[in-house]
Design an enzyme around this catalytic site. Structure first.
Site, PDB file in Angstrom:
ATOM      1  N   TYR A 140      -5.033  -2.665   6.071  1.00  0.00           N
ATOM      2  CA  TYR A 140      -4.127  -2.595   6.936  1.00  0.00           C
ATOM      3  C   TYR A 140      -4.326  -1.028   7.893  1.00  0.00           C
ATOM      4  O   TYR A 140      -4.115  -0.698   9.234  1.00  0.00           O
ATOM      5  CB  TYR A 140      -2.379  -2.510   6.336  1.00  0.00           C
ATOM      6  N   ASN A 169       6.998   7.468   5.832  1.00  0.00           N
ATOM      7  CA  ASN A 169       7.735   6.047   5.138  1.00  0.00           C
ATOM      8  C   ASN A 169       8.856   5.931   5.861  1.00  0.00           C
ATOM      9  O   ASN A 169       9.954   6.122   5.333  1.00  0.00           O
ATOM     10  CB  ASN A 169       7.927   6.187   3.848  1.00  0.00           C
ATOM     11  N   PHE A 207       5.240   4.143 -10.624  1.00  0.00           N
ATOM     12  CA  PHE A 207       4.081   3.824 -10.713  1.00  0.00           C
ATOM     13  C   PHE A 207       3.010   5.353 -11.095  1.00  0.00           C
ATOM     14  O   PHE A 207       3.184   6.264 -10.400  1.00  0.00           O
ATOM     15  CB  PHE A 207       3.698   3.081  -9.643  1.00  0.00           C
ATOM     16  N   GLY A 283      -4.743   2.978  -5.217  1.00  0.00           N
ATOM     17  CA  GLY A 283      -4.733   2.854  -3.597  1.00  0.00           C
ATOM     18  C   GLY A 283      -4.270   4.278  -2.797  1.00  0.00           C
ATOM     19  O   GLY A 283      -3.581   4.345  -2.120  1.00  0.00           O
TER      20      GLY A 283
HETATM   21  C1  WQD Z   1       6.116   4.801  -1.755  1.00  0.00           C
HETATM   22  C2  WQD Z   1       6.022   5.721  -3.437  1.00  0.00           C
HETATM   23  C3  WQD Z   1       4.928   4.359  -4.860  1.00  0.00           C
HETATM   24  C4  WQD Z   1       7.705   1.010  -5.281  1.00  0.00           C
HETATM   25  C5  WQD Z   1       4.388   3.235   2.923  1.00  0.00           C
HETATM   26  C6  WQD Z   1       4.331   1.862   3.978  1.00  0.00           C
HETATM   27  C7  WQD Z   1       2.984   2.164   4.816  1.00  0.00           C
HETATM   28  C8  WQD Z   1       3.342   3.169   5.668  1.00  0.00           C
HETATM   29  C9  WQD Z   1       3.411   4.752   4.633  1.00  0.00           C
HETATM   30  C10 WQD Z   1       4.498   2.558   7.659  1.00  0.00           C
HETATM   31  C11 WQD Z   1       4.364   5.491  -4.011  1.00  0.00           C
HETATM   32  C12 WQD Z   1       6.240   4.344  -5.404  1.00  0.00           C
HETATM   33  C13 WQD Z   1       6.702   2.184  -4.584  1.00  0.00           C
HETATM   34  C14 WQD Z   1       8.195   0.988  -6.390  1.00  0.00           C
HETATM   35  C15 WQD Z   1       7.149   3.252  -6.899  1.00  0.00           C
HETATM   36  N1  WQD Z   1       4.222   3.136   6.249  1.00  0.00           N
HETATM   37  N2  WQD Z   1       6.470   3.172  -6.171  1.00  0.00           N
HETATM   38  N3  WQD Z   1       7.456   1.696  -7.446  1.00  0.00           N
HETATM   39  O1  WQD Z   1       2.612   3.575  -0.709  1.00  0.00           O
HETATM   40  O2  WQD Z   1       3.888   5.134   0.828  1.00  0.00           O
HETATM   41  O3  WQD Z   1       2.997   3.250   1.906  1.00  0.00           O
HETATM   42  O4  WQD Z   1       4.553   4.050   3.937  1.00  0.00           O
HETATM   43  O5  WQD Z   1       3.372   2.164   8.220  1.00  0.00           O
HETATM   44  O6  WQD Z   1       2.914   1.187   5.649  1.00  0.00           O
HETATM   45  O7  WQD Z   1       3.610   0.914   2.930  1.00  0.00           O
HETATM   46  O8  WQD Z   1       5.207   2.972   0.158  1.00  0.00           O
HETATM   47  O9  WQD Z   1       7.001   2.698  -0.803  1.00  0.00           O
HETATM   48  O10 WQD Z   1       5.156   1.219  -1.251  1.00  0.00           O
HETATM   49  O11 WQD Z   1       5.589   3.667  -2.185  1.00  0.00           O
HETATM   50  O12 WQD Z   1       7.061   4.315  -7.572  1.00  0.00           O
HETATM   51  O13 WQD Z   1       8.348  -0.237  -6.994  1.00  0.00           O
HETATM   52  O14 WQD Z   1       6.781   4.658  -4.267  1.00  0.00           O
HETATM   53  O15 WQD Z   1       3.475   4.291  -6.331  1.00  0.00           O
HETATM   54  O16 WQD Z   1       3.707   6.378  -4.780  1.00  0.00           O
HETATM   55  P1  WQD Z   1       3.956   3.662   0.644  1.00  0.00           P
HETATM   56  P2  WQD Z   1       5.342   2.065  -0.992  1.00  0.00           P
END
Ligand code: WQD
Length: 346
Positions: A140, A169, A207, A283
Protein backbone atom coordinates in the site's frame (compact mmCIF):
# COMPACT_ATOMS: atom_id res chain seq x y z
CA UNK A 1 -13.03 26.15 -9.57
CA UNK A 2 -14.18 23.07 -11.59
CA UNK A 3 -12.69 19.98 -9.97
CA UNK A 4 -12.86 16.28 -10.79
CA UNK A 5 -12.56 14.29 -7.55
CA UNK A 6 -11.72 10.59 -7.91
CA UNK A 7 -12.76 8.46 -4.95
CA UNK A 8 -14.91 11.34 -3.78
CA UNK A 9 -17.52 8.99 -2.29
CA UNK A 10 -14.95 7.63 0.17
CA UNK A 11 -14.04 8.72 3.68
CA UNK A 12 -11.58 11.60 3.21
CA UNK A 13 -12.92 12.18 -0.30
CA UNK A 14 -16.51 12.84 0.74
CA UNK A 15 -15.45 15.32 3.43
CA UNK A 16 -13.28 17.12 0.85
CA UNK A 17 -16.14 17.17 -1.68
CA UNK A 18 -18.39 18.64 0.98
CA UNK A 19 -15.86 21.38 1.77
CA UNK A 20 -15.44 22.18 -1.94
CA UNK A 21 -19.20 22.41 -2.47
CA UNK A 22 -19.67 24.58 0.62
CA UNK A 23 -17.27 27.16 -0.77
CA UNK A 24 -18.94 27.10 -4.18
CA UNK A 25 -16.64 24.95 -6.30
CA UNK A 26 -18.13 22.90 -9.15
CA UNK A 27 -17.37 19.26 -8.35
CA UNK A 28 -17.77 16.10 -10.36
CA UNK A 29 -17.03 12.81 -8.58
CA UNK A 30 -15.71 9.68 -10.27
CA UNK A 31 -15.96 6.68 -7.96
CA UNK A 32 -16.23 2.93 -8.53
CA UNK A 33 -18.17 2.66 -5.23
CA UNK A 34 -15.78 -0.16 -4.35
CA UNK A 35 -15.18 1.51 -1.00
CA UNK A 36 -17.27 4.66 -1.08
CA UNK A 37 -20.95 5.31 -0.71
CA UNK A 38 -23.21 7.38 -2.89
CA UNK A 39 -25.07 8.35 0.28
CA UNK A 40 -21.99 10.27 1.46
CA UNK A 41 -22.32 12.66 -1.50
CA UNK A 42 -25.83 14.07 -1.22
CA UNK A 43 -26.68 15.65 -4.57
CA UNK A 44 -23.13 15.99 -5.87
CA UNK A 45 -22.89 14.65 -9.46
CA UNK A 46 -21.36 11.17 -9.41
CA UNK A 47 -20.12 9.02 -12.26
CA UNK A 48 -19.72 5.40 -11.27
CA UNK A 49 -16.60 4.24 -13.08
CA UNK A 50 -12.96 3.26 -12.85
CA UNK A 51 -9.95 5.59 -12.95
CA UNK A 52 -8.27 2.95 -15.17
CA UNK A 53 -10.78 3.72 -17.96
CA UNK A 54 -8.62 6.36 -19.66
CA UNK A 55 -11.22 7.14 -22.33
CA UNK A 56 -13.99 7.66 -19.78
CA UNK A 57 -11.80 9.94 -17.65
CA UNK A 58 -10.65 12.04 -20.63
CA UNK A 59 -14.28 12.42 -21.73
CA UNK A 60 -15.43 13.42 -18.23
CA UNK A 61 -12.65 15.97 -17.86
CA UNK A 62 -13.49 17.53 -21.23
CA UNK A 63 -17.27 17.57 -20.72
CA UNK A 64 -16.99 18.91 -17.17
CA UNK A 65 -14.37 21.46 -18.16
CA UNK A 66 -12.33 20.39 -15.14
CA UNK A 67 -9.51 22.72 -14.15
CA UNK A 68 -7.95 20.40 -11.58
CA UNK A 69 -8.07 16.85 -10.26
CA UNK A 70 -8.07 15.66 -6.65
CA UNK A 71 -7.17 11.98 -6.64
CA UNK A 72 -8.32 9.84 -3.71
CA UNK A 73 -9.35 6.63 -5.48
CA UNK A 74 -7.22 3.76 -4.14
CA UNK A 75 -7.28 0.58 -2.15
CA UNK A 76 -5.99 1.47 1.31
CA UNK A 77 -5.82 -1.55 3.61
CA UNK A 78 -2.26 -2.27 4.72
CA UNK A 79 -3.02 -5.88 5.72
CA UNK A 80 -4.85 -6.57 2.46
CA UNK A 81 -2.00 -5.09 0.43
CA UNK A 82 0.42 -7.57 2.01
CA UNK A 83 -1.83 -10.46 0.93
CA UNK A 84 -2.64 -9.16 -2.54
CA UNK A 85 0.12 -6.81 -3.77
CA UNK A 86 -0.90 -7.27 -7.41
CA UNK A 87 -4.36 -5.89 -6.73
CA UNK A 88 -2.82 -2.86 -5.05
CA UNK A 89 -0.31 -2.09 -7.79
CA UNK A 90 -2.93 -2.64 -10.50
CA UNK A 91 -5.44 -0.27 -8.95
CA UNK A 92 -3.29 2.26 -7.13
CA UNK A 93 -0.40 2.52 -9.60
CA UNK A 94 -1.67 1.42 -13.02
CA UNK A 95 -5.03 3.07 -12.36
CA UNK A 96 -3.32 6.31 -11.38
CA UNK A 97 -1.16 6.11 -14.53
CA UNK A 98 -4.28 5.88 -16.70
CA UNK A 99 -5.72 8.85 -14.82
CA UNK A 100 -2.57 10.89 -15.39
CA UNK A 101 -2.53 10.05 -19.11
CA UNK A 102 -6.17 11.15 -19.37
CA UNK A 103 -5.29 14.35 -17.51
CA UNK A 104 -2.57 15.11 -20.06
CA UNK A 105 -4.97 14.38 -22.92
CA UNK A 106 -7.48 16.80 -21.41
CA UNK A 107 -4.86 19.46 -20.77
CA UNK A 108 -5.17 19.37 -16.96
CA UNK A 109 -2.21 21.03 -15.29
CA UNK A 110 -3.13 20.86 -11.58
CA UNK A 111 -3.30 17.66 -9.54
CA UNK A 112 -3.68 17.00 -5.80
CA UNK A 113 -2.75 13.48 -4.72
CA UNK A 114 -3.86 11.59 -1.62
CA UNK A 115 -0.64 10.04 -0.36
CA UNK A 116 0.29 8.59 3.02
CA UNK A 117 2.83 8.56 5.82
CA UNK A 118 3.05 4.83 5.10
CA UNK A 119 5.67 5.78 2.47
CA UNK A 120 8.09 6.32 5.37
CA UNK A 121 7.72 2.87 6.93
CA UNK A 122 9.36 3.08 10.35
CA UNK A 123 11.15 6.47 10.24
CA UNK A 124 14.59 6.65 11.82
CA UNK A 125 13.98 10.12 13.22
CA UNK A 126 10.89 11.68 14.84
CA UNK A 127 9.02 13.82 14.15
CA UNK A 128 9.25 12.69 10.53
CA UNK A 129 9.69 15.38 7.88
CA UNK A 130 9.39 15.09 4.09
CA UNK A 131 13.14 14.63 3.65
CA UNK A 132 13.01 11.30 5.52
CA UNK A 133 13.87 8.12 3.64
CA UNK A 134 11.10 6.60 1.52
CA UNK A 135 11.04 3.06 2.88
CA UNK A 136 7.51 1.65 2.76
CA UNK A 137 6.98 -1.65 4.56
CA UNK A 138 3.90 -2.74 2.63
CA UNK A 139 2.57 -2.65 -0.94
CA UNK A 140 0.00 0.00 0.00
CA UNK A 141 2.71 2.46 1.03
CA UNK A 142 4.89 1.39 -1.90
CA UNK A 143 2.05 2.06 -4.36
CA UNK A 144 1.65 5.58 -3.06
CA UNK A 145 5.39 6.24 -3.27
CA UNK A 146 5.36 5.07 -6.90
CA UNK A 147 2.59 7.48 -7.83
CA UNK A 148 4.47 10.33 -6.16
CA UNK A 149 7.43 9.49 -8.40
CA UNK A 150 5.23 9.36 -11.52
CA UNK A 151 3.95 12.83 -10.69
CA UNK A 152 7.49 14.21 -10.83
CA UNK A 153 8.02 12.78 -14.32
CA UNK A 154 4.63 14.01 -15.54
CA UNK A 155 5.56 17.51 -14.46
CA UNK A 156 8.89 17.32 -16.25
CA UNK A 157 7.34 16.02 -19.48
CA UNK A 158 3.93 17.69 -19.50
CA UNK A 159 4.07 20.57 -17.04
CA UNK A 160 1.53 18.93 -14.73
CA UNK A 161 2.01 20.53 -11.31
CA UNK A 162 1.00 18.53 -8.26
CA UNK A 163 0.78 18.49 -4.51
CA UNK A 164 1.13 15.10 -2.81
CA UNK A 165 -0.40 15.09 0.68
CA UNK A 166 1.01 12.46 3.04
CA UNK A 167 -1.74 11.87 5.59
CA UNK A 168 -0.95 10.53 8.99
CA UNK A 169 -3.72 8.67 10.81
CA UNK A 170 -6.98 10.01 9.40
CA UNK A 171 -9.87 9.82 11.87
CA UNK A 172 -12.99 11.64 13.07
CA UNK A 173 -16.22 12.72 11.42
CA UNK A 174 -18.25 15.80 10.49
CA UNK A 175 -18.73 17.85 13.68
CA UNK A 176 -22.52 17.57 13.38
CA UNK A 177 -22.29 13.78 12.99
CA UNK A 178 -23.68 13.95 9.44
CA UNK A 179 -20.84 12.05 7.74
CA UNK A 180 -18.05 9.77 8.85
CA UNK A 181 -16.15 6.58 8.37
CA UNK A 182 -17.83 3.23 8.00
CA UNK A 183 -16.75 1.08 10.88
CA UNK A 184 -17.23 -2.36 9.53
CA UNK A 185 -14.56 -2.21 6.85
CA UNK A 186 -12.19 -0.25 9.06
CA UNK A 187 -9.39 -2.10 10.90
CA UNK A 188 -8.09 1.11 12.42
CA UNK A 189 -7.72 1.83 16.10
CA UNK A 190 -10.29 4.57 16.58
CA UNK A 191 -13.22 2.73 14.96
CA UNK A 192 -12.12 -0.39 16.89
CA UNK A 193 -12.19 1.47 20.21
CA UNK A 194 -15.55 3.12 19.53
CA UNK A 195 -17.10 -0.18 18.43
CA UNK A 196 -16.35 -1.43 21.94
CA UNK A 197 -17.73 1.75 23.53
CA UNK A 198 -20.92 1.19 21.53
CA UNK A 199 -21.17 -2.41 22.73
CA UNK A 200 -20.67 -3.85 19.23
CA UNK A 201 -17.46 -5.65 20.24
CA UNK A 202 -16.52 -7.02 23.66
CA UNK A 203 -13.00 -5.58 23.77
CA UNK A 204 -10.27 -3.82 21.82
CA UNK A 205 -7.01 -5.64 21.11
CA UNK A 206 -3.91 -3.66 22.10
CA UNK A 207 -1.29 -4.75 19.58
CA UNK A 208 1.96 -4.60 21.51
CA UNK A 209 2.69 -3.33 25.03
CA UNK A 210 6.48 -3.62 24.92
CA UNK A 211 7.42 -0.80 22.56
CA UNK A 212 10.04 1.72 23.57
CA UNK A 213 7.40 4.39 24.23
CA UNK A 214 6.21 6.10 27.40
CA UNK A 215 3.55 3.48 28.18
CA UNK A 216 4.81 0.63 25.98
CA UNK A 217 2.08 0.97 23.36
CA UNK A 218 2.51 2.31 19.83
CA UNK A 219 2.27 6.00 19.06
CA UNK A 220 0.58 7.61 16.06
CA UNK A 221 -0.37 11.09 14.82
CA UNK A 222 -4.20 11.13 14.61
CA UNK A 223 -5.40 13.91 12.30
CA UNK A 224 -9.02 15.00 11.92
CA UNK A 225 -10.61 14.28 8.55
CA UNK A 226 -11.92 17.87 8.43
CA UNK A 227 -8.38 19.18 8.77
CA UNK A 228 -7.36 16.86 5.96
CA UNK A 229 -10.19 18.14 3.76
CA UNK A 230 -9.09 21.72 4.42
CA UNK A 231 -5.56 20.74 3.41
CA UNK A 232 -6.80 19.62 -0.02
CA UNK A 233 -8.55 22.91 -0.61
CA UNK A 234 -5.41 24.79 0.37
CA UNK A 235 -3.39 22.63 -2.03
CA UNK A 236 -5.82 23.37 -4.90
CA UNK A 237 -5.61 27.10 -4.17
CA UNK A 238 -1.82 26.96 -4.07
CA UNK A 239 -1.72 25.36 -7.52
CA UNK A 240 -4.40 27.71 -8.87
CA UNK A 241 -2.17 30.73 -8.28
CA UNK A 242 0.81 29.05 -9.92
CA UNK A 243 2.36 27.52 -6.80
CA UNK A 244 5.14 25.01 -7.28
CA UNK A 245 4.69 21.27 -6.84
CA UNK A 246 5.39 19.90 -3.38
CA UNK A 247 5.10 16.85 -1.16
CA UNK A 248 3.65 17.69 2.25
CA UNK A 249 2.91 15.94 5.56
CA UNK A 250 -0.61 16.42 6.88
CA UNK A 251 -0.41 15.60 10.57
CA UNK A 252 -0.87 17.39 13.87
CA UNK A 253 2.75 17.01 14.96
CA UNK A 254 1.49 15.34 18.16
CA UNK A 255 1.68 11.62 18.93
CA UNK A 256 -0.83 9.61 20.98
CA UNK A 257 -0.34 6.04 22.21
CA UNK A 258 -2.90 3.28 21.98
CA UNK A 259 -3.47 3.45 25.72
CA UNK A 260 -3.93 7.23 25.53
CA UNK A 261 -6.54 6.79 22.78
CA UNK A 262 -8.42 4.21 24.84
CA UNK A 263 -8.33 6.49 27.92
CA UNK A 264 -9.54 9.50 25.92
CA UNK A 265 -12.33 7.46 24.32
CA UNK A 266 -13.43 6.25 27.77
CA UNK A 267 -13.57 9.86 28.97
CA UNK A 268 -15.33 11.21 25.86
CA UNK A 269 -17.94 8.46 25.52
CA UNK A 270 -18.49 7.86 29.24
CA UNK A 271 -18.42 4.14 28.45
CA UNK A 272 -16.04 1.50 29.81
CA UNK A 273 -13.79 0.10 27.09
CA UNK A 274 -12.26 -3.30 27.77
CA UNK A 275 -8.75 -3.66 26.33
CA UNK A 276 -6.85 -6.92 25.94
CA UNK A 277 -3.07 -6.86 25.53
CA UNK A 278 -1.85 -8.78 22.49
CA UNK A 279 1.51 -9.34 20.76
CA UNK A 280 2.70 -6.70 18.32
CA UNK A 281 0.98 -6.55 14.90
CA UNK A 282 3.53 -7.43 12.17
CA UNK A 283 4.69 -4.40 10.20
CA UNK A 284 3.70 -1.84 12.82
CA UNK A 285 6.33 0.80 13.49
CA UNK A 286 6.66 1.68 17.21
CA UNK A 287 6.03 5.40 16.73
CA UNK A 288 5.22 7.76 13.86
CA UNK A 289 4.25 11.41 14.07
CA UNK A 290 4.62 14.29 11.68
CA UNK A 291 6.71 17.38 11.36
CA UNK A 292 3.99 19.42 9.58
CA UNK A 293 6.04 22.60 9.21
CA UNK A 294 6.44 22.39 5.43
CA UNK A 295 2.62 22.31 4.96
CA UNK A 296 2.42 25.39 7.19
CA UNK A 297 5.09 27.19 5.19
CA UNK A 298 3.77 26.17 1.77
CA UNK A 299 -0.01 26.22 2.26
CA UNK A 300 -0.47 28.04 5.55
CA UNK A 301 -2.11 24.78 6.72
CA UNK A 302 -2.06 23.58 10.33
CA UNK A 303 -4.28 21.02 12.02
CA UNK A 304 -6.89 22.83 14.11
CA UNK A 305 -8.61 19.83 15.73
CA UNK A 306 -7.18 17.37 18.24
CA UNK A 307 -7.74 13.85 19.53
CA UNK A 308 -10.75 14.82 21.68
CA UNK A 309 -12.43 16.44 18.65
CA UNK A 310 -11.70 13.28 16.64
CA UNK A 311 -13.25 11.00 19.23
CA UNK A 312 -16.23 13.24 20.01
CA UNK A 313 -17.15 13.70 16.33
CA UNK A 314 -16.64 10.03 15.47
CA UNK A 315 -18.73 9.02 18.46
CA UNK A 316 -21.52 11.44 17.42
CA UNK A 317 -21.47 10.08 13.85
CA UNK A 318 -21.66 6.45 14.97
CA UNK A 319 -24.33 7.07 17.59
CA UNK A 320 -26.48 8.70 14.89
CA UNK A 321 -25.55 6.16 12.21
CA UNK A 322 -24.64 2.86 13.87
CA UNK A 323 -24.66 1.12 10.47
CA UNK A 324 -22.64 3.89 8.86
CA UNK A 325 -23.77 4.68 5.31
CA UNK A 326 -25.51 1.34 5.04
CA UNK A 327 -28.08 2.24 7.67
CA UNK A 328 -31.84 2.49 6.93
CA UNK A 329 -31.73 6.29 6.93
CA UNK A 330 -29.56 6.19 3.81
CA UNK A 331 -31.51 3.56 1.88
CA UNK A 332 -33.75 6.18 0.21
CA UNK A 333 -30.73 7.81 -1.39
CA UNK A 334 -29.64 4.51 -2.85
CA UNK A 335 -32.64 4.32 -5.16
CA UNK A 336 -31.62 7.51 -6.99
CA UNK A 337 -32.18 7.00 -10.76
CA UNK A 338 -29.09 6.05 -12.71
CA UNK A 339 -28.89 6.51 -16.49
CA UNK A 340 -26.17 3.89 -17.03
CA UNK A 341 -23.42 1.96 -15.34
CA UNK A 342 -21.26 4.99 -15.86
CA UNK A 343 -24.18 7.35 -15.87
CA UNK A 344 -24.28 10.46 -13.77
CA UNK A 345 -26.38 10.08 -10.62
CA UNK A 346 -28.35 13.35 -10.46
C1 WQD B 1 -2.78 2.51 14.79
C2 WQD B 1 -2.11 1.88 16.00
C3 WQD B 1 -1.88 -0.50 15.81
C4 WQD B 1 -6.12 -1.45 15.84
C5 WQD B 1 -3.02 3.90 9.27
C6 WQD B 1 -3.49 3.57 7.92
C7 WQD B 1 -2.47 3.93 6.88
C8 WQD B 1 -1.95 5.33 7.07
C9 WQD B 1 -1.49 5.55 8.50
C10 WQD B 1 -3.27 6.79 5.61
C11 WQD B 1 -1.11 0.79 15.61
C12 WQD B 1 -2.81 -0.14 16.96
C13 WQD B 1 -4.92 -0.79 15.85
C14 WQD B 1 -6.50 -2.23 16.96
C15 WQD B 1 -4.43 -1.63 18.04
N1 WQD B 1 -2.92 6.33 6.79
N2 WQD B 1 -4.09 -0.87 16.93
N3 WQD B 1 -5.62 -2.29 18.04
O1 WQD B 1 -1.53 1.03 11.13
O2 WQD B 1 -0.97 3.37 11.96
O3 WQD B 1 -1.97 3.01 9.69
O4 WQD B 1 -2.61 5.23 9.32
O5 WQD B 1 -2.98 6.43 4.55
O6 WQD B 1 -3.12 3.81 5.65
O7 WQD B 1 -3.73 2.19 7.88
O8 WQD B 1 -3.36 2.67 11.76
O9 WQD B 1 -5.33 2.60 13.21
O10 WQD B 1 -4.54 0.44 12.11
O11 WQD B 1 -3.22 1.45 13.96
O12 WQD B 1 -3.65 -1.71 19.01
O13 WQD B 1 -7.59 -2.88 17.01
O14 WQD B 1 -3.10 1.23 16.79
O15 WQD B 1 -1.05 -1.60 16.16
O16 WQD B 1 -0.04 0.81 16.51
P1 WQD B 1 -1.87 2.47 11.18
P2 WQD B 1 -4.21 1.75 12.73
Amino acid sequence: MRVLVTGGAGYVGSHTVDALRRRGDDVLVLDSLGHGHRAALGDVPLVVGDIADEGLVARLLAEHGSQAIVHFAAHKRVDESLEAPGRYFANNVAGSLALLRAAVTAGIGRFVFSSTCAVYGAPARLPVDESAAIAPENPYGASKAMVEQMLGWFERAHGLRSISLRYFNAAGAALDGSNGEDWEGAQNLIPAVLRVAAGRRPEVQVFGIDYDTADGTAVRDYVHVLDLARGHLAALDHLAVGGASATLNLGTGQGASVRQVVAAATRITGRSIAAVDQPRRPGDPPAVWADPSRAAATLGWRAELGLDDILASAWRWHEAHPEGHLGPEWSATLTAPTTASTGVHP
